[in-house]
Design a protein around this motif. Structure first.
Motif, mmCIF file in Angstrom:
data_model
loop_
_atom_site.group_PDB
_atom_site.id
_atom_site.type_symbol
_atom_site.label_atom_id
_atom_site.label_comp_id
_atom_site.label_asym_id
_atom_site.label_seq_id
_atom_site.Cartn_x
_atom_site.Cartn_y
_atom_site.Cartn_z
ATOM 1 N N ILE A 171 1.238 -1.225 0.274
ATOM 2 C CA ILE A 171 -0.133 -0.140 -0.040
ATOM 3 C C ILE A 171 0.566 1.725 0.295
ATOM 4 O O ILE A 171 1.717 0.909 0.182
ATOM 5 N N ASP A 172 0.567 2.639 0.215
ATOM 6 C CA ASP A 172 1.027 3.217 -0.488
ATOM 7 C C ASP A 172 1.022 4.089 1.312
ATOM 8 O O ASP A 172 0.448 3.837 2.017
ATOM 9 N N ALA A 173 1.725 5.079 1.659
ATOM 10 C CA ALA A 173 2.132 5.693 3.148
ATOM 11 C C ALA A 173 0.886 6.881 3.203
ATOM 12 O O ALA A 173 0.725 6.875 4.470
ATOM 13 N N ASP A 174 0.540 6.834 2.694
ATOM 14 C CA ASP A 174 -0.922 7.729 2.517
ATOM 15 C C ASP A 174 -2.341 7.082 2.522
ATOM 16 O O ASP A 174 -2.914 7.474 2.270
ATOM 17 N N ALA A 175 -2.124 5.438 2.797
ATOM 18 C CA ALA A 175 -3.333 5.033 2.095
ATOM 19 C C ALA A 175 -3.651 4.787 3.414
ATOM 20 O O ALA A 175 -3.269 3.939 4.255
ATOM 21 N N TRP A 176 -5.329 4.510 3.692
ATOM 22 C CA TRP A 176 -6.094 3.775 4.973
ATOM 23 C C TRP A 176 -6.765 2.441 4.487
ATOM 24 O O TRP A 176 -7.360 2.468 3.586
ATOM 25 N N LEU A 177 -6.169 1.351 4.948
ATOM 26 C CA LEU A 177 -6.753 0.612 4.130
ATOM 27 C C LEU A 177 -8.084 -0.031 5.433
ATOM 28 O O LEU A 177 -8.059 0.100 7.002
ATOM 29 N N HIS A 178 -9.411 -0.292 3.902
ATOM 30 C CA HIS A 178 -10.086 -0.907 4.924
ATOM 31 C C HIS A 178 -10.105 -2.057 5.871
ATOM 32 O O HIS A 178 -9.059 -2.769 5.797
ATOM 33 N N PRO A 179 -10.733 -2.952 7.049
ATOM 34 C CA PRO A 179 -9.810 -3.375 8.335
ATOM 35 C C PRO A 179 -10.233 -4.722 7.455
ATOM 36 O O PRO A 179 -9.468 -6.146 7.896
ATOM 37 N N ASP A 180 -11.309 -5.487 6.435
ATOM 38 C CA ASP A 180 -11.589 -6.614 5.966
ATOM 39 C C ASP A 180 -11.219 -6.523 4.727
ATOM 40 O O ASP A 180 -10.810 -7.972 3.851
ATOM 41 N N SER A 181 -9.622 -5.578 4.021
ATOM 42 C CA SER A 181 -9.525 -5.905 2.940
ATOM 43 C C SER A 181 -8.529 -6.755 2.760
ATOM 44 O O SER A 181 -9.035 -7.540 1.258
ATOM 45 N N ILE A 182 -7.367 -7.431 3.661
ATOM 46 C CA ILE A 182 -6.511 -8.372 3.245
ATOM 47 C C ILE A 182 -7.818 -9.817 3.542
ATOM 48 O O ILE A 182 -6.949 -10.714 2.393
ATOM 49 N N ARG A 183 -8.353 -9.792 4.241
ATOM 50 C CA ARG A 183 -9.421 -10.849 4.283
ATOM 51 C C ARG A 183 -10.604 -10.773 2.417
ATOM 52 O O ARG A 183 -10.219 -11.797 2.035
ATOM 53 N N TRP A 184 -11.115 -9.724 1.919
ATOM 54 C CA TRP A 184 -11.552 -10.092 0.689
ATOM 55 C C TRP A 184 -10.958 -10.703 0.071
ATOM 56 O O TRP A 184 -10.580 -11.263 -1.319
#
Lengths: 394, 185
Positions: A117-130
């Motif tokens: 991911i980029d340094a300014d990106a906010w990943l949704h809490p379930d993104s990795i699972r998806w």
């Protein structure tokens, strides 16, 4: 092409089998390494790391790659390391570029799966699972790209880009997934299989868009790349014309570099699924230069008398404007309807998003025209190092 | 799940028009209004047709008198293109489903093992393991495409090779160490 994206997106939504109604259960929850390359990111790296710690995936580590930063990024990362036990820091002593940073992080990573991911990106809490679910569904999956959504929406430029990211780019990826090959992963949110990266020699350090290059490397090597629209990632976009122009110029140059680099591989019949992507990009580039030619004829016609077949009286569409407007509206509305479940505020931005086609077409036409000769003149061995991006109004 | 979570007060969306100067606000709104006006002009024929639903005369004026229906072959060709596009995508999807549905495509090529990584970067297995265990890793790029990796302030550094523009040299080393390279699908 608008009809291709519209129809392809509808087919993806209705018929692509890997559509699950709820967050999937990942068997065994294999560990994941989240790679965050940074260069002078003192303003946003702390928030990004704190957001990453909220991931609802049980086993992951965060590897921040400090790529030759000259600000307080290193100090902030050292402080965060004391707070978060799963945070590791790789420091590159000179600015080597995102590609090299990611490769070094891959070398140091403990997991088979690498989330970039980029340094300014906010990943949704379930993104990795998806995303992880795709890897477990097939051993041939080399990468899964998520869906970036725009966070900053203060100005009209950013609102227009909301439409672009949320609808058009999503539609293009859905259609390309249906057709079998994706032009590029979204470098801001993508999960890789490390073995796939190793087989293709990791990221290049001389390509302006390392995400486009790695996508083609993987697909030419036979790996599958998937798109997961529910793996959300919130990003910042440029809110000045200069910032957008620089960003799009880099994208256009990167795309053209890839066209040249992988031209020979298209002569292999086993890469036939890349032909439509290559053809579409080439035709778009050709269209831009035809538009430039039209403008040149218009301007020339003001000073000299041209033969009737070359005379251009106006650039404003006449009756065909009705067709253009209708098709643009159809494309935009389809994209918004498909993406609105993931972003409730999307439809509220319709009065501004309606301008997206006009702005996008003009801006990208200019950028493509400028990028092509720049790419031809750029030295192939030159490193693609970091430049400070425009992160919106402050 | 998605509808509950993605609210403005979650702090994710940044929407602060106060950050813009008054002149920029004025300019942007002027552009939006002017552009909407232009948009409505472009859509005017369609708006007229819908507003005058029973307006056969309006339809005649726009479709016949103003050259609309005389471009019937334009509509025909355009419609044909759209049909061909849709049929092509549908046929492609159907082919994929009939050809590959239910098949478990390919065998796994295996994991990214330390031996493979080590051979690729010209390091030993132990070196790769040391780097993986480090919490703070510093990488120096030296001449001759060499890298020097310092792990957690340990005295002994790891030396390796890194030439992303000469991948043939990396894979040649992999083959030399007789590491199982790529499998076949």
């Amino acid at each position: 092409m608008a009809f291709v994206w519209v129809f392809g997106s509808i087919v993806f939504r209705l018929f692509v089998k890997n559509y699950l109604p709820d967050v999937p259960v990942v068997t065994g929850t294999p560990p994941v390494s989240v790679l965050v390359p940074c260069h002078n990111e003192e303003r946003c790296i702390e928030e990004t790391v704190r957001r990453l710690e909220q991931q609802r995936y049980p086993h992951f580590e965060i590897i921040a790659v400090d790529d030759g930063s000259v600000d307080n990024t290193a100090i902030i990362l050292r402080r965060l390391q004391k707070e978060f036990a799963n945070l590791r820091v790789i420091t590159l002593k000179s600015n080597q570029g995102k590609g090299t940073g990611l490769t070094m992080a891959a070398l140091a990573s403990r997991s088979e799966y690498l989330m970039c991911i980029d340094a300014d990106a906010w990943l949704h809490p379930d993104s990795i699972r998806w995303m992880m679910w795709h890897f477990q569904s097939s051993p041939r999956v080399g990468a899964v790209t998520g869906s970036p959504k725009v966070r900053n929406r203060s100005s009209i430029l950013s609102k227009i880009q909301v439409g672009e990211f949320s609808s058009i780019i999503g539609m293009i990826k859905r259609t390309q997934r249906v057709l079998g090959r994706i032009y590029t992963v979204s470098g801001v949110t993508v999960l890789f299989r490390k073995r796939a990266l190793m087989d293709v020699g990791f990221w290049s350090n001389n390509m302006l868009t390392e995400d486009v290059d790695i996508s083609w490397k993987l697909q030419v090597d036979g790996w599958d790349i998937r798109y997961e629209p529910r793996a959300l990632c919130w990003i910042l976009v440029p809110e000045t014309l200069k910032g957008i122009f620089r960003q799009r110029l880099r994208w256009a140059q990167g795309g053209t570099e890839v066209l040249f680099k992988y031209f020979k591989s298209l002569f292999d019949f086993k890469h036939r699924r890349l032909w439509p992507i290559y053809l579409e990009y080439s035709l778009s580039l050709l269209w831009c230069y035809c538009f430039l030619l039209t403008v040149m004829f218009l301007v020339a016609g003001l000073f000299i008398s041209l033969p009737p077949q070359y005379t251009v009286r106006t650039l404003l569409p006449g009756f065909t404007g009705l067709i253009l407007a209708g098709v643009a509206l159809l494309q935009l509305m389809t994209g918004l309807l498909l993406d609105s479940p993931y972003d409730r505020s999307l439809l509220r931005l319709l009065p501004w998003l309606i301008w997206y086609p006009a702005v996008y077409w003009v801006l990208n036409t200019v950028v493509s025209i400028v990028a092509f000769p720049k790419t031809l003149l750029r030295k192939r061995s030159a490193l693609a190092v970091w430049e400070s991006p425009d992160r919106g109004l402050e | 799940m998605f509808l509950r979570e993605l609210e403005f007060n979650d702090g994710v969306i940044i929407n602060e028009p106060d950050l813009m100067t008054k002149s920029r606000l004025f300019t942007e709104w002027s552009i939006v209004l002017a552009s909407w006006a232009l948009w409505l002009v472009v859509l005017r024929p369609l708006l007229v047709v819908f507003l005058w639903a029973l307006g056969v005369r309006a339809f005649y004026i726009h479709m016949v008198f103003l050259e609309g229906i005389s471009n019937f072959d334009l509509f025909l060709r355009g419609g044909l293109c759209v049909v061909i596009i849709c049929l092509t995508i549908a046929a492609w999807t159907l082919y994929d489903r009939l050809r590959y549905a239910g098949q478990y495509k390919g065998v796994s090529r295996g994991l990214a093992e330390n031996s493979y990584m080590g051979a690729f970067f010209r390091m030993t297995d132990q070196d790769v393991r040391r780097i993986k265990q480090g919490k703070r890793v510093d990488v120096y790029f030296e001449k001759g495409q060499c890298i020097c990796v310092a792990v957690d302030d340990q005295e002994e550094n790891v030396r390796g090779f890194f030439a992303p523009q000469r991948l043939d040299m990396h894979f040649e080393e992999v083959r030399r160490f007789n590491v199982k390279e790529k499998g076949e699908w």
